[in-house]
Design a protein around this motif. Structure first.
Motif, PDB file in Angstrom:
ATOM      1  N   HIS A 103       0.895  -1.141  -0.134  1.00  0.00           N
ATOM      2  CA  HIS A 103      -0.125   0.207  -0.182  1.00  0.00           C
ATOM      3  C   HIS A 103       1.006   1.138   0.142  1.00  0.00           C
ATOM      4  CE1 HIS A 103      -3.511   2.333   0.857  1.00  0.00           C
ATOM      5  NE2 HIS A 103      -2.826   3.157   1.763  1.00  0.00           N
ATOM      6  N   PHE A 104       0.990   1.875  -1.120  1.00  0.00           N
ATOM      7  CA  PHE A 104       1.745   3.059  -1.395  1.00  0.00           C
ATOM      8  C   PHE A 104       3.311   2.432  -0.942  1.00  0.00           C
ATOM      9  CE2 PHE A 104      -2.276   4.957  -0.336  1.00  0.00           C
ATOM     10  CZ  PHE A 104      -2.132   5.828  -1.745  1.00  0.00           C
ATOM     11  N   GLY A 105       3.705   1.362  -1.537  1.00  0.00           N
ATOM     12  CA  GLY A 105       5.074   1.139  -1.239  1.00  0.00           C
ATOM     13  C   GLY A 105       5.384   0.449  -0.010  1.00  0.00           C
ATOM     14  N   GLU A 106       4.309   0.117   0.914  1.00  0.00           N
ATOM     15  CA  GLU A 106       4.386  -0.402   2.172  1.00  0.00           C
ATOM     16  C   GLU A 106       3.596  -1.727   2.290  1.00  0.00           C
ATOM     17  OE1 GLU A 106       4.060   0.813   7.012  1.00  0.00           O
ATOM     18  OE2 GLU A 106       3.751   2.205   5.341  1.00  0.00           O
ATOM     19  N   LYS A 107       4.369  -2.654   2.741  1.00  0.00           N
ATOM     20  CA  LYS A 107       3.556  -4.224   3.088  1.00  0.00           C
ATOM     21  C   LYS A 107       2.390  -3.901   3.597  1.00  0.00           C
ATOM     22  CE  LYS A 107       7.555  -7.120   2.517  1.00  0.00           C
ATOM     23  NZ  LYS A 107       8.444  -8.072   3.073  1.00  0.00           N
ATOM     24  N   GLN A 108       1.281  -4.478   3.022  1.00  0.00           N
ATOM     25  CA  GLN A 108       0.054  -4.818   3.892  1.00  0.00           C
ATOM     26  C   GLN A 108       0.156  -5.710   4.941  1.00  0.00           C
ATOM     27  OE1 GLN A 108      -2.526  -2.846   3.195  1.00  0.00           O
ATOM     28  NE2 GLN A 108      -3.691  -3.058   1.225  1.00  0.00           N
ATOM     29  N   CYS A 109      -0.588  -5.357   6.108  1.00  0.00           N
ATOM     30  CA  CYS A 109      -0.422  -6.014   7.203  1.00  0.00           C
ATOM     31  C   CYS A 109      -1.823  -6.102   8.022  1.00  0.00           C
ATOM     32  CB  CYS A 109       0.490  -5.605   8.144  1.00  0.00           C
ATOM     33  SG  CYS A 109       2.430  -5.428   7.559  1.00  0.00           S
ATOM     34  N   LEU A 110      -2.098  -7.031   8.619  1.00  0.00           N
ATOM     35  CA  LEU A 110      -3.208  -7.117   9.462  1.00  0.00           C
ATOM     36  C   LEU A 110      -2.783  -7.993  10.777  1.00  0.00           C
ATOM     37  CD1 LEU A 110      -6.283  -7.193   9.591  1.00  0.00           C
ATOM     38  CD2 LEU A 110      -6.377  -9.236   8.818  1.00  0.00           C
ATOM     39  N   TYR A 111      -2.801  -7.184  11.957  1.00  0.00           N
ATOM     40  CA  TYR A 111      -2.491  -7.510  13.265  1.00  0.00           C
ATOM     41  C   TYR A 111      -3.520  -7.138  14.276  1.00  0.00           C
ATOM     42  CZ  TYR A 111       2.338  -8.409  11.443  1.00  0.00           C
ATOM     43  OH  TYR A 111       3.326  -8.750  10.780  1.00  0.00           O
ATOM     44  N   ILE A 112      -3.873  -8.090  15.182  1.00  0.00           N
ATOM     45  CA  ILE A 112      -4.630  -7.948  16.394  1.00  0.00           C
ATOM     46  C   ILE A 112      -3.832  -8.016  17.536  1.00  0.00           C
ATOM     47  CG2 ILE A 112      -6.686  -8.409  17.721  1.00  0.00           C
ATOM     48  CD1 ILE A 112      -7.776  -9.611  15.081  1.00  0.00           C
ATOM     49  N   ASP A 113      -3.681  -6.758  18.512  1.00  0.00           N
ATOM     50  CA  ASP A 113      -2.943  -6.779  19.765  1.00  0.00           C
ATOM     51  C   ASP A 113      -3.622  -7.659  20.700  1.00  0.00           C
ATOM     52  OD1 ASP A 113      -0.752  -6.705  21.270  1.00  0.00           O
ATOM     53  OD2 ASP A 113      -1.091  -4.378  21.400  1.00  0.00           O
ATOM     54  N   MET A 114      -3.005  -8.364  21.504  1.00  0.00           N
ATOM     55  CA  MET A 114      -3.524  -8.847  22.983  1.00  0.00           C
ATOM     56  C   MET A 114      -3.762  -7.959  23.781  1.00  0.00           C
ATOM     57  SD  MET A 114      -1.926 -11.711  25.370  1.00  0.00           S
ATOM     58  CE  MET A 114      -2.043 -12.974  24.338  1.00  0.00           C
ATOM     59  N   PRO A 115      -4.719  -7.738  24.529  1.00  0.00           N
ATOM     60  CA  PRO A 115      -5.165  -6.990  25.660  1.00  0.00           C
ATOM     61  C   PRO A 115      -3.897  -6.820  26.549  1.00  0.00           C
ATOM     62  CG  PRO A 115      -6.988  -8.255  25.495  1.00  0.00           C
ATOM     63  CD  PRO A 115      -5.944  -8.792  24.628  1.00  0.00           C
ATOM     64  N   ALA A 116      -3.658  -5.313  27.161  1.00  0.00           N
ATOM     65  CA  ALA A 116      -2.386  -5.268  27.827  1.00  0.00           C
ATOM     66  C   ALA A 116      -2.375  -5.943  29.054  1.00  0.00           C
ATOM     67  CB  ALA A 116      -2.449  -3.699  28.207  1.00  0.00           C
ATOM     68  N   ARG A 117      -3.560  -6.272  29.960  1.00  0.00           N
ATOM     69  CA  ARG A 117      -3.341  -6.837  31.172  1.00  0.00           C
ATOM     70  C   ARG A 117      -3.052  -8.377  30.744  1.00  0.00           C
ATOM     71  NH1 ARG A 117      -7.814 -10.306  32.070  1.00  0.00           N
ATOM     72  NH2 ARG A 117      -9.375  -9.978  30.778  1.00  0.00           N
ATOM     73  N   LEU A 118      -3.239  -8.889  29.670  1.00  0.00           N
ATOM     74  CA  LEU A 118      -3.050 -10.304  29.430  1.00  0.00           C
ATOM     75  C   LEU A 118      -1.721 -10.463  28.906  1.00  0.00           C
ATOM     76  CD1 LEU A 118      -6.489 -11.368  27.660  1.00  0.00           C
ATOM     77  CD2 LEU A 118      -5.540 -11.926  29.807  1.00  0.00           C
ATOM     78  N   LYS A 119      -1.138  -9.281  28.289  1.00  0.00           N
ATOM     79  CA  LYS A 119       0.202  -9.432  27.935  1.00  0.00           C
ATOM     80  C   LYS A 119       1.106  -9.288  28.976  1.00  0.00           C
ATOM     81  CE  LYS A 119       0.496  -6.456  24.783  1.00  0.00           C
ATOM     82  NZ  LYS A 119       0.923  -5.358  23.519  1.00  0.00           N
ATOM     83  N   ALA A 120       0.674  -8.690  30.042  1.00  0.00           N
ATOM     84  CA  ALA A 120       1.597  -8.282  31.261  1.00  0.00           C
ATOM     85  C   ALA A 120       1.529  -9.565  32.066  1.00  0.00           C
ATOM     86  CB  ALA A 120       0.827  -7.412  32.189  1.00  0.00           C
ATOM     87  N   ALA A 121       0.452 -10.512  32.009  1.00  0.00           N
ATOM     88  CA  ALA A 121       0.371 -11.802  32.851  1.00  0.00           C
ATOM     89  C   ALA A 121       1.130 -12.802  32.139  1.00  0.00           C
ATOM     90  CB  ALA A 121      -1.291 -12.018  32.716  1.00  0.00           C
TER      91      ALA A 121
END
Length: 223
Positions: free
Chosen positions: A84-102
């Protein structure tokens, strides 16, 4: 005296030649039997794998979009990263912060170094936004962003507890677009595959969503 010596040499030479030829024939026969057995076992293995594949395909209700005749030659298979305008198309979903901390705390207790801890990507959709509204418009599912928020938590909890084999978050590719075509005068079958970058966590979140199959943009696949 010399005549008897020559006869003996001739007889012994004939015997050695006979045994040499006989041994060669026996060796050739053994080789042919071995190769024939290998080919038979290989054909049996292939038939077994094809049969098992058809059973799995029927069990999970897979529909073939297209098949090569007899196959897609490697030179007729093209894959490329979508940009997309020279940058790779990506699809990411982040994990909720509290679960990442755990999860990080759990991994630290196990003695993991920072480089060994599970990493996640920030939210990012095909339009480079973080709301997934483009996916909602693309699929016609207005509640898609809310569903993603709900199921990122459900999948995140499984990651923390290592449920359902969710142990690490590796890189993956998804299929953004798929086109079947023909090449040359012989009309050899070919396929063009457009890929986007994603990860295992994103893949599991979308697999968790209760969406009808015809709304899915593309199946997330292993690299």
């Amino acid at each position: 005296m010399f005549e008897s010596l020559f006869d003996r040499i001739a007889n012994e030479g004939t015997s050695e030649l006979f045994f040499l030829l006989t041994g060669s024939v026996i060796l050739l026969f053994i080789q042919q039997v071995y190769l024939g057995t290998r080919r038979a076992l290989f054909r049996r293995k292939v038939r077994s794998e094809i049969s098992a594949y058809r059973q799995r395909k029927d069990a999970i209700n897979v529909v073939d979009l297209a098949t090569g005749d007899p196959e897609f030659a490697k030179r007729n298979i093209f894959s490329r990263d979508v940009s997309h305008f020279g940058e790779k198309q990506c699809l990411y979903i982040d994990m909720p912060a509290r679960l990442k901390a755990a999860l990080r705390e759990k991994e630290k207790q196990r003695g993991y170094m920072d480089s060994q801890c599970t990493e996640f990507h920030e939210d990012r959709s095909f339009d480079d936004g973080r709301t997934f509204e483009d996916l909602a418009e693309m699929t016609g599912i207005a509640a898609l962003p809310e569903l993603i928020d709900k199921h990122r938590t459900l999948v995140g909890e499984k990651f923390v507890s290592n449920a359902d084999g969710m142990i690490f978050n590796g890189k993956k590719y998804g299929v953004y677009n798929l086109r079947f075509t023909r090449f040359g005068e012989e009309e050899s079958p070919g396929v063009e595959v457009d890929l986007f970058e994603t990860d295992y966590f994103t893949h599991k979140v979308f697999r968790s969503l209760p969406l009808p199959h015809h709304h899915e943009r593309g199946a997330l696949q292993d690299r």
